[in-house]
Design an enzyme around this catalytic site. Structure first.
Site, PDB file in Angstrom:
ATOM      1  N   HIS A  62      26.267   4.445  -5.666  1.00  0.00           N
ATOM      2  CA  HIS A  62      25.195   4.475  -4.672  1.00  0.00           C
ATOM      3  C   HIS A  62      25.797   4.903  -3.347  1.00  0.00           C
ATOM      4  CE1 HIS A  62      26.624   0.848  -2.638  1.00  0.00           C
ATOM      5  NE2 HIS A  62      26.922   0.412  -3.849  1.00  0.00           N
ATOM      6  N   THR A 114      31.744  15.505  -5.319  1.00  0.00           N
ATOM      7  CA  THR A 114      30.398  15.300  -4.783  1.00  0.00           C
ATOM      8  C   THR A 114      29.322  15.957  -5.631  1.00  0.00           C
ATOM      9  OG1 THR A 114      30.528  17.267  -3.388  1.00  0.00           O
ATOM     10  CG2 THR A 114      31.283  15.186  -2.420  1.00  0.00           C
TER      11      THR A 114
END
Length: 171
Positions: A62, A114
């Site tokens: 998260h 990412t």
């Protein structure tokens, strides 16, 4: 008091892989896990077969919700992390929420992953980007193959100390 003792026992006597399974990480066969940093939702991580995760690797399931709670006090979002088969993740890499890593992938040490990574890629950097592919890396590395896998520490040391300089990679 008993729960503290149990935590200490797990910390010092369980392998990293056993700990990961205990907290809910799904792990395939023939893996080498050397981290315990699976984020606060480790049950959202799935690791395939023949995966090596080295020291210091971190997973984040998260991120960023805290600053959005000024708009909605219960705001939260998460992302699953999926790692394919035959993957190597180098020391201190970070894998972020929602990332899928394909099969036959090498993640360079210190990388911040990412975005998802396609099969057969080598990625590195911050943010991680494609820097090569496994097939060309294999071809480039062939001259340095010394067949040391499976040797004892002593046997490997003797072999490496007996080699000519040309058998070692240079950067």
């Amino acid at each position: 008091m008993i729960s503290k003792l149990v935590r200490l026992y797990r910390k010092f006597f369980w392998t990293d892989e056993k700990f990961a399974r205990f907290v809910g990480v799904k792990i395939g066969e023939n893996c080498a896990i050397a981290t315990r940093s699976f984020g606060s939702e480790p049950y959202l991580i799935e690791i395939g077969n023949n995966v090596q995760i080295t020291k210091g690797v971190s997973f984040a399931n998260h991120g960023g919700s805290w600053v959005l709670r000024k708009y909605d006090s219960k705001f939260d979002f998460f992302g699953k992390i999926k790692i394919g088969n035959n993957v190597y993740i180098g020391n201190n890499a970070i894998v972020l929420a929602g990332v899928t890593i394909g099969n036959d992938v090498l993640i360079a040490a210190g990388s911040v992953v990412t975005k998802s990574v396609s099969d057969g890629c080598i990625v590195g950097g911050n943010p991680a980007r494609v820097i090569g592919n496994i097939e060309s890396f294999y071809e480039k590395s062939k001259p340095y193959n010394v067949q040391a896998k499976g040797l004892s520490y002593q046997e490997k040391m003797e072999l490496l100390l007996s080699l000519e300089e040309s058998k070692f990679i240079k950067k």
